[in-house]
Design a protein around this motif. Sequence first.
Motif, PDB file in Angstrom:
ATOM      1  N   PHE A 285     -22.892   6.630 -35.453  1.00 39.33           N
ATOM      2  CA  PHE A 285     -23.053   5.444 -36.292  1.00 39.33           C
ATOM      3  C   PHE A 285     -23.427   5.851 -37.715  1.00 39.33           C
ATOM      4  N   SER A 286     -22.916   5.115 -38.670  1.00 39.07           N
ATOM      5  CA  SER A 286     -23.235   5.378 -40.077  1.00 39.07           C
ATOM      6  C   SER A 286     -24.708   5.033 -40.328  1.00 39.07           C
ATOM      7  N   PRO A 287     -25.274   5.533 -41.425  1.00 37.90           N
ATOM      8  CA  PRO A 287     -26.660   5.165 -41.748  1.00 37.90           C
ATOM      9  C   PRO A 287     -26.851   3.649 -41.834  1.00 37.90           C
ATOM     10  N   GLU A 288     -25.896   2.968 -42.438  1.00 35.16           N
ATOM     11  CA  GLU A 288     -26.002   1.511 -42.585  1.00 35.16           C
ATOM     12  C   GLU A 288     -25.995   0.814 -41.227  1.00 35.16           C
ATOM     13  N   GLU A 289     -25.163   1.294 -40.323  1.00 34.33           N
ATOM     14  CA  GLU A 289     -25.113   0.708 -38.978  1.00 34.33           C
ATOM     15  C   GLU A 289     -26.420   0.940 -38.232  1.00 34.33           C
ATOM     16  N   ARG A 290     -26.968   2.142 -38.337  1.00 37.21           N
ATOM     17  CA  ARG A 290     -28.228   2.452 -37.650  1.00 37.21           C
ATOM     18  C   ARG A 290     -29.371   1.607 -38.198  1.00 37.21           C
ATOM     19  N   ILE A 291     -29.422   1.453 -39.510  1.00 36.99           N
ATOM     20  CA  ILE A 291     -30.466   0.627 -40.133  1.00 36.99           C
ATOM     21  C   ILE A 291     -30.315  -0.824 -39.695  1.00 36.99           C
ATOM     22  N   GLU A 292     -29.098  -1.324 -39.699  1.00 36.14           N
ATOM     23  CA  GLU A 292     -28.846  -2.708 -39.288  1.00 36.14           C
ATOM     24  C   GLU A 292     -29.267  -2.937 -37.830  1.00 36.14           C
ATOM     25  N   MET A 293     -28.901  -2.010 -36.949  1.00 33.13           N
ATOM     26  CA  MET A 293     -29.273  -2.162 -35.541  1.00 33.13           C
ATOM     27  C   MET A 293     -30.789  -2.125 -35.362  1.00 33.13           C
ATOM     28  N   LEU A 294     -31.453  -1.255 -36.098  1.00 34.35           N
ATOM     29  CA  LEU A 294     -32.911  -1.190 -35.996  1.00 34.35           C
ATOM     30  C   LEU A 294     -33.576  -2.454 -36.536  1.00 34.35           C
ATOM     31  N   ARG A 295     -33.051  -2.995 -37.614  1.00 30.32           N
ATOM     32  CA  ARG A 295     -33.614  -4.240 -38.144  1.00 30.32           C
ATOM     33  C   ARG A 295     -33.509  -5.351 -37.109  1.00 30.32           C
ATOM     34  N   THR A 296     -32.383  -5.436 -36.439  1.00 28.02           N
ATOM     35  CA  THR A 296     -32.218  -6.437 -35.384  1.00 28.02           C
ATOM     36  C   THR A 296     -33.175  -6.153 -34.229  1.00 28.02           C
ATOM     37  N   ALA A 297     -33.272  -4.896 -33.819  1.00 29.27           N
ATOM     38  CA  ALA A 297     -34.133  -4.524 -32.694  1.00 29.27           C
ATOM     39  C   ALA A 297     -35.612  -4.765 -32.980  1.00 29.27           C
TER      40      ALA A 297
ATOM     41  N   CYS B  95     -42.464   5.640 -38.381  1.00 30.61           N
ATOM     42  CA  CYS B  95     -41.824   6.141 -37.155  1.00 30.61           C
ATOM     43  C   CYS B  95     -40.451   6.653 -37.563  1.00 30.61           C
ATOM     44  N   PRO B  96     -40.303   7.961 -37.750  1.00 29.55           N
ATOM     45  CA  PRO B  96     -39.028   8.501 -38.227  1.00 29.55           C
ATOM     46  C   PRO B  96     -38.080   8.885 -37.105  1.00 29.55           C
ATOM     47  N   GLY B  97     -36.803   8.946 -37.436  1.00 31.51           N
ATOM     48  CA  GLY B  97     -35.816   9.420 -36.482  1.00 31.51           C
ATOM     49  C   GLY B  97     -34.414   9.216 -36.994  1.00 31.51           C
ATOM     50  N   SER B  98     -33.450   9.666 -36.206  1.00 26.22           N
ATOM     51  CA  SER B  98     -32.054   9.433 -36.574  1.00 26.22           C
ATOM     52  C   SER B  98     -31.540   8.153 -35.922  1.00 26.22           C
ATOM     53  N   PHE B  99     -32.060   7.816 -34.735  1.00 29.27           N
ATOM     54  CA  PHE B  99     -31.752   6.555 -34.063  1.00 29.27           C
ATOM     55  C   PHE B  99     -30.239   6.336 -33.932  1.00 29.27           C
ATOM     56  N   ASP B 100     -29.571   7.326 -33.337  1.00 32.77           N
ATOM     57  CA  ASP B 100     -28.112   7.277 -33.234  1.00 32.77           C
ATOM     58  C   ASP B 100     -27.658   7.281 -31.783  1.00 32.77           C
ATOM     59  N   PRO B 101     -27.784   6.176 -31.078  1.00 33.85           N
ATOM     60  CA  PRO B 101     -28.243   4.842 -31.477  1.00 33.85           C
ATOM     61  C   PRO B 101     -29.716   4.631 -31.107  1.00 33.85           C
ATOM     62  N   VAL B 102     -30.247   3.489 -31.555  1.00 35.20           N
ATOM     63  CA  VAL B 102     -31.599   3.099 -31.167  1.00 35.20           C
ATOM     64  C   VAL B 102     -31.611   2.825 -29.661  1.00 35.20           C
ATOM     65  N   THR B 103     -32.652   3.300 -28.985  1.00 39.57           N
ATOM     66  CA  THR B 103     -32.785   3.109 -27.545  1.00 39.57           C
ATOM     67  C   THR B 103     -34.003   2.237 -27.243  1.00 39.57           C
TER      68      THR B 103
ATOM     69  N   VAL C  78     -35.220   5.774 -41.067  1.00 40.35           N
ATOM     70  CA  VAL C  78     -33.970   6.293 -40.527  1.00 40.35           C
ATOM     71  C   VAL C  78     -33.513   7.461 -41.386  1.00 40.35           C
ATOM     72  N   GLY C  79     -33.494   8.640 -40.791  1.00 37.28           N
ATOM     73  CA  GLY C  79     -33.062   9.822 -41.518  1.00 37.28           C
ATOM     74  C   GLY C  79     -31.571   9.778 -41.810  1.00 37.28           C
ATOM     75  N   VAL C  80     -31.242   9.983 -43.074  1.00 41.51           N
ATOM     76  CA  VAL C  80     -29.843   9.972 -43.512  1.00 41.51           C
ATOM     77  C   VAL C  80     -29.509  11.384 -43.983  1.00 41.51           C
ATOM     78  N   ASN C  81     -28.670  12.050 -43.213  1.00 41.28           N
ATOM     79  CA  ASN C  81     -28.233  13.390 -43.558  1.00 41.28           C
ATOM     80  C   ASN C  81     -26.714  13.393 -43.485  1.00 41.28           C
ATOM     81  N   LYS C  82     -26.088  13.319 -44.638  1.00 39.96           N
ATOM     82  CA  LYS C  82     -24.620  13.202 -44.710  1.00 39.96           C
ATOM     83  C   LYS C  82     -23.902  14.399 -44.082  1.00 39.96           C
ATOM     84  N   SER C  83     -24.573  15.543 -43.994  1.00 34.17           N
ATOM     85  CA  SER C  83     -23.914  16.722 -43.436  1.00 34.17           C
ATOM     86  C   SER C  83     -23.880  16.703 -41.910  1.00 34.17           C
TER      87      SER C  83
END
Length: 162
Positions: A45-57, A6-14, A35-40
């Motif tokens: 939220f940073s990639p790390e924050e998005r991943i952390e929130m998704l892991r909790t969710a 299940c891909p996405g940017s999840f900025d933030p997860v809903t 979690v798609g990480v595109n630095k440009s």
Amino acid sequence: MRRAVCPGSFDPVTNGHIDIVSRASQLFDEVIVAVGVNKSKNRLFSPEERIEMLRTACEEFPNVQVDGFTGLLTTFCQERDVSAIVKGLRAFSDFDYELQMAQMNSKLAGVETLFMPTSPGYSYVASSLVKEVATFGGDVSGLVPGFVLDRLTAKLAGPRTE
């Protein structure tokens, strides 16, 4: 093993994202939330924050894991032996773009895409809309998990992360 992503940017997860992940977890042996990480791209939220929130969710789903990726989703799928991509669709307007992506992913890597309609209660929920409403003080408490609301509120009150 039937494995899907299940891909996405999840900025933030809903709550809409979580609904799709939950339903996909009932259909597949393993689901990877990618979690798609595109630095440009400028994300709240940073990639790390998005991943952390998704892991909790996703803690309540034993067959779901969360990982970040850069580059092509098809490469991510091939590296993890994933044969299916699950995408939530809110409206017909989503379908037009997602169909082209599905056909490209199939052509590139033979990965099939399954479209899952969002539950009616989440059909209008999008991360970008949640951020916009929250930025102007609107109540998004029913659209994101409580811990995400706390982080969103704190983030909007402070300096923006690139």
